[in-house]
Design a protein around this motif. Structure first.
Motif, PDB file in Angstrom:
ATOM      1  N   ALA A   6       0.724  -1.344   0.089  1.00  0.00           N
ATOM      2  CA  ALA A   6       0.251  -0.127   0.102  1.00  0.00           C
ATOM      3  C   ALA A   6       0.805   1.374   0.019  1.00  0.00           C
ATOM      4  O   ALA A   6       0.718   2.268  -0.779  1.00  0.00           O
ATOM      5  CB  ALA A   6      -1.053   0.154   1.184  1.00  0.00           C
ATOM      6  N   PHE A   7       1.815   1.216   0.889  1.00  0.00           N
ATOM      7  CA  PHE A   7       2.928   2.387   0.841  1.00  0.00           C
ATOM      8  C   PHE A   7       3.618   2.559  -0.603  1.00  0.00           C
ATOM      9  O   PHE A   7       3.628   3.761  -0.965  1.00  0.00           O
ATOM     10  CB  PHE A   7       3.821   2.142   1.956  1.00  0.00           C
ATOM     11  N   GLU A   8       3.995   1.365  -0.902  1.00  0.00           N
ATOM     12  CA  GLU A   8       4.742   1.560  -2.322  1.00  0.00           C
ATOM     13  C   GLU A   8       3.927   2.151  -3.410  1.00  0.00           C
ATOM     14  O   GLU A   8       4.110   2.736  -4.294  1.00  0.00           O
ATOM     15  CB  GLU A   8       5.391   0.310  -2.805  1.00  0.00           C
ATOM     16  N   HIS A   9       2.460   1.628  -3.571  1.00  0.00           N
ATOM     17  CA  HIS A   9       1.487   2.045  -4.472  1.00  0.00           C
ATOM     18  C   HIS A   9       1.359   3.461  -4.443  1.00  0.00           C
ATOM     19  O   HIS A   9       1.106   4.073  -5.470  1.00  0.00           O
ATOM     20  CB  HIS A   9       0.314   1.191  -4.309  1.00  0.00           C
ATOM     21  N   ASN A  10       1.546   4.100  -3.200  1.00  0.00           N
ATOM     22  CA  ASN A  10       1.386   5.440  -2.953  1.00  0.00           C
ATOM     23  C   ASN A  10       2.625   6.394  -2.927  1.00  0.00           C
ATOM     24  O   ASN A  10       2.553   7.368  -2.566  1.00  0.00           O
ATOM     25  CB  ASN A  10       0.620   5.654  -1.840  1.00  0.00           C
TER      26      ASN A  10
END
Length: 910
Positions: free
Chosen positions: A82-86
């Motif tokens: 989720a953090f990488e996606h953002n």
């Protein structure tokens, strides 16, 4: 493969009510770390959070959870994803670790994620929607760890149907939590109007809406219940002949009783009144209170009809009534059936006590102020509570008892002594023990009915006095008292074997008899498991692992830590309570993972211990924590930080020696290695002159000290003296099977042989040392030796042979060699390379930043990630990490943000 749709924030419905007053509550504020939005289904949790996300200025990371995410590895993969996606960079290592580390080692990548967020420095808002799907206790503890150590600019928002099993009470005391509960989610009058008119499209008059809002106080569940009452609101507003409600005076509890309770069938009404005394509800508890077997059916009926029953899990096993509803039911029950209500409450408390919910049962007794019952329950359960880590609550409960009850009970006074002992308030114990001994002597003299119990308490007193004797360095008295307890223990009815054997283990460890210490500590763990004493099991297993590691049995030490932790988590598994931490166990794990070249995982076990250092702890624990902290910093090249921690440890060990139950680690020996690593030979020589007369009872500390003496002798150009120092150590270390020290001795000995030109003999000694290191799994040990030994290791045929250990050690040594080379060889400055300004404070540093480190610092200032810095400089990412590690050490900082701030103070950056 991760489902990226789980990272998508729901689009807010333009027709939904805009809730400005609640959105303001979700905003970052001071020390807050967590928004907790808890309410049953249909309360608008997701809508509210989504609305707030659309307006916040921070980076938003959204993760929608489902029932499949209640597994630690999957959960953290999605969190990192989720953090990488953002757009958060630098998480490649975390992702790789999640794919191969064991479930017990997940704190490593979690720590990595925390460090990346800290280095990033940006404001992040992380939303976990439908968190009620997360039930796994191990995962809850990991989430607790994650939130405990987040950087200040990161805020978590949990939307859940049930209150999560997290340490919320502790966080609320620290003002970390913003609670948005069903009461806050209740609609205001204006929001009710918007809801009915705009969202629902219902043609209700403003007067009708106002009546509903006032009658239910804007509570959605109450609105639902008003519909269950036969549509009386509509009938009243239409003048249908039903009784009008005094909306100006009535409280929601009155409404519940008159409009809901009285309209229920008799079986449901009786069930509600009979179970109102229960703080929580499950079928078994309700059956015990009511003397029936149909409670599960009735609970499910209440749930279907939304009768103020709030699920506490997703399996429909545990519930609670809404507080207002329960208060109203209790008031009605006590008014009309006082004797039955008292009987039902006593049954509920008895059920809690006999089904393992002792603390909850005691809390009920305290609220009821039934002091004789509280005294009986503490006498029965207090010992196990204290040894389970709940000594502070026990102290509080004992303090609530009337003085006459406490002073007339030797058992309760003994309980108070144990609680104070575990709270480290040993300075007040002597007078209490004297008072207790006088009381017991009188009971025996008067042939008191509990004379046998008095003898058992005498054994406990002897055990406490043995610990006090150790704290005063009276080893003989401590040993005599402990042995006396061992002789008497089988004749008493108090289960003390685990604590006694732990004391025996400490005695043997202090004397340096490590084999006997291991045997005693294994017995302490075994009896602790039988007696269900988690804190004793954890401390005994931790000291056992510490000894095993320091003797060189690294795999056995890790196996001991893992097995003990699993047992403790199984028998002390409530994630809402503070996690039991053992200084010995965490310190052993820090050393194990540091040695295995997994510093991130080592740091995850260090973080909880630093709270103890900052908040004050027993001096022996303080020394151990600062020692492992310094060793980890030394391994990572943060030499200034290592020196500060080790100097503090050595100072406390020296000043508080009389208050430490064992001989602390040889901190100054590690300090000498820091002096050598930073080129401060004068300080290293002064240290060597100061420690020549030191005496050690623990052979591990004596060996560690002498090995450092030999290192200094080699560095000063006295290899012959170094070999003379090491020669007797080789024999004793091999005889006692101290294999870790034996490897160090052989490495330093080979360094001395090379210095004397005895190359062939040195080669043989070095090969033996590396082979022993390979057999035991040591890694960092080789990388922390002198540059000449590291260089020679790189040429060893053994390390060039195929094998996982060989390749990891070889890669580590090559990385360090590259970092050493770039740090030591000056790079000609080009027009594009930054240089320290003439008036900067670079020369004020104990170790000025090199040209390459200044370049890295400037690129960090530009906001580049490590891989981008590597690309810009044309070097490997590992080299960049080495430069960053070095400049962190020279600037005495721990993060990018701190490094930039310190650099500006020194005028190294514009």
């Amino acid at each position: 493969m991760l489902l990226t749709t789980k990272f998508l924030r729901p689009t807010a419905d333009p027709r939904s009510v805009q809730r400005e007053r609640l959105r303001a509550l979700l905003q970052p504020d001071g020390a807050k770390r967590l928004n907790l939005v808890v309410a049953p289904a249909g309360f608008g949790k997701t809508t509210l959070v989504s609305q707030w996300c659309s307006r916040t200025s921070s980076n938003v990371v959204w993760l929608s959870l489902d029932e499949h995410d209640d597994e630690p590895r999957r959960f953290w993969r999605y969190v990192v994803g989720a953090f990488e996606h953002n757009g958060l960079a630098g998480l490649e290592e975390c992702r790789q670790q999640l794919s191969h580390c064991s479930l017990q080692e997940l704190e490593g990548p979690i720590t990595g994620l925390i460090n990346v967020l800290a280095a990033d420095g940006a404001a992040w808002s992380f939303i976990l929607d439908d968190y009620h799907f997360i039930r796994d206790p191990q995962l809850q503890r990991q989430v607790s760890y994650f939130i405990d150590y987040l950087p200040p600019d990161v805020m978590i928002t949990l939307a859940s149907r049930t209150e999560p099993a997290l340490p919320l009470s502790r966080w609320r005391v620290r003002r970390w939590v913003e609670d948005v509960h069903p009461g806050l989610l209740a609609f205001s009058e204006e929001e009710c109007q918007q809801f009915f008119h705009d969202t629902m499209g219902l043609e209700l008059s403003e007067q009708e809406v106002r009546k509903i809002c006032r009658k239910t106080e804007g509570w959605v569940a109450a609105m639902q219940l008003s519909a269950l009452s036969g549509g009386s609101i509509e009938d009243q507003s239409a003048g249908g002949g039903q009784q009008r409600i005094d909306l100006d005076e009535r409280k929601i509890s009155d409404y519940v009783l008159t409009e809901v309770l009285e309209q229920q069938p008799a079986p449901v009404r009786d069930f509600l009144l009979d179970t109102a005394c229960c703080p929580r509800l499950c079928a078994s508890l309700c059956d015990a209170v009511r003397g029936t077997t149909n409670s599960q059916v009735l609970l499910e009926q209440l749930l279907r009809e939304n009768l103020f029953l709030i699920p506490l899990d997703t399996r429909n096993e545990w519930f609670r009534y809404h507080d207002l509803f329960r208060d109203a039911l209790l008031q009605r029950a006590r008014q009309f059936k006082p004797e039955d209500t008292e009987k039902h409450w006593q049954r509920a408390v008895n059920w809690l006590l006999t089904h393992g919910h002792v603390q909850e049962g005691i809390s009920q007794i305290v609220q009821h102020r039934d002091w004789p019952w509280l005294a009986r329950v503490l006498a029965e359960h207090g010992n196990n509570l204290i040894h389970g880590g709940f000594h502070l609550p026990v102290l509080s409960w004992l303090d609530s008892l009337p003085v006459n009850i406490l002073q007339e009970s030797p058992q309760l006074l003994m309980l108070r002594v144990w609680a104070l002992f575990f709270a480290n308030r040993v300075d007040v114990l002597d007078p209490l023990l004297n008072e207790l001994e006088d009381m017991l002597d009188k009971q025996v003299a008067d042939s008191h009915p509990d004379a046998e119990g008095a003898l058992g308490l005498q054994s406990e007193i002897s055990l406490i006095r043995s610990y006090l004797a150790r704290s005063k360095s009276d080893d003989k008295s401590a040993s005599d008292l402990t042995q006396q307890v061992l002789r008497d223990i089988d004749h008493t009815r108090i289960p003390l074997k685990s604590v006694t054997y732990y004391g025996v283990g400490l005695d043997y460890y202090g004397k340096g008899d490590l084999a006997a210490a291991e045997d005693a500590l294994k017995s302490a763990v075994r009896y602790g498991e039988l007696e269900r004493k988690p804190s004793t099991v954890l401390s005994s297993g931790g000291l056992l692992a510490w000894i095993q590691y320091n003797r060189g049995d690294i795999d056995e030490a890790l196996d001991t830590c893992t097995r003990v932790r699993q047992w403790v988590d199984q028998h002390h598994s409530d994630p809402r309570q503070p996690m039991l931490i053992s200084c010995w166990q965490n310190s052993a794990l820090i050393e194990i993972y540091r040695e295995r070249n997994e510093p991130q995982l080592a740091a995850s076990y260090l973080a909880p211990l630093l709270d103890h250092v900052n908040n004050g702890t027993e001096p022996g624990q303080h020394v151990i924590i600062q020692y492992v902290r310094g060793h980890l910093a030394f391994s990572e090249g943060r030499h200034q930080e290592a020196i500060e921690a080790l100097e503090d440890a050595a100072s406390v060990a020296r000043r508080r020696r009389d208050h430490i139950l064992f001989e602390p680690p040889a901190c100054s020996a590690m300090l000498a290695r820091c002096y050598l690593a930073t080129g401060h030979l004068t300080q290293a020589e002064e240290w060597m002159q100061q420690v020549t007369n030191d005496r050690f009872t623990n052979p591990l500390n004596r060996e560690q000290n002498q090995i450092s003496v030999a290192r200094v002798q080699v560095a000063l150009g006295h290899p012959g003296a170094a070999m003379a120092t090491l020669a007797p150590l080789r024999l004793s270390a091999e005889k006692d099977q101290h294999y870790r020290h034996l490897v160090e001795i052989q490495l330093v000995y080979s360094d001395a042989l090379y210095a004397e030109g005895k190359t062939q003999e040195a080669d043989q000694m070095l090969a033996q040392a590396v082979q022993r290191a390979a057999d035991a799994g040591f890694m960092r040990l080789l990388a922390e030796e002198s540059p000449s030994i590291r260089k020679l290791c790189l040429e060893l045929p053994l390390l060039k042979a195929p094998g996982r250990w060989n390749s990891r050690v070889l890669g580590m040594l090559r990385e360090q060699a590259e970092a050493d080379a770039t740090a030591s060889v000056p790079t000609p400055a080009s027009k594009n390379e930054p240089t320290a300004p003439a008036d900067s404070g670079n020369d004020e540093l104990a170790e000025p930043l090199s040209q390459r480190e200044l370049e890295v610092l400037e690129l960090i200032n530009q906001g580049l990630a490590n891989k981008d810095i590597a690309s810009t400089m044309g070097v490997a990412p590992t080299t960049v990490k080495a430069h960053i590690r070095n400049l962190y050490g020279k600037l005495a900082v721990g993060s990018r943000t701190e490094a930039l701030a310190r650099a500006r103070e020194l005028r190294l950056l514009a």
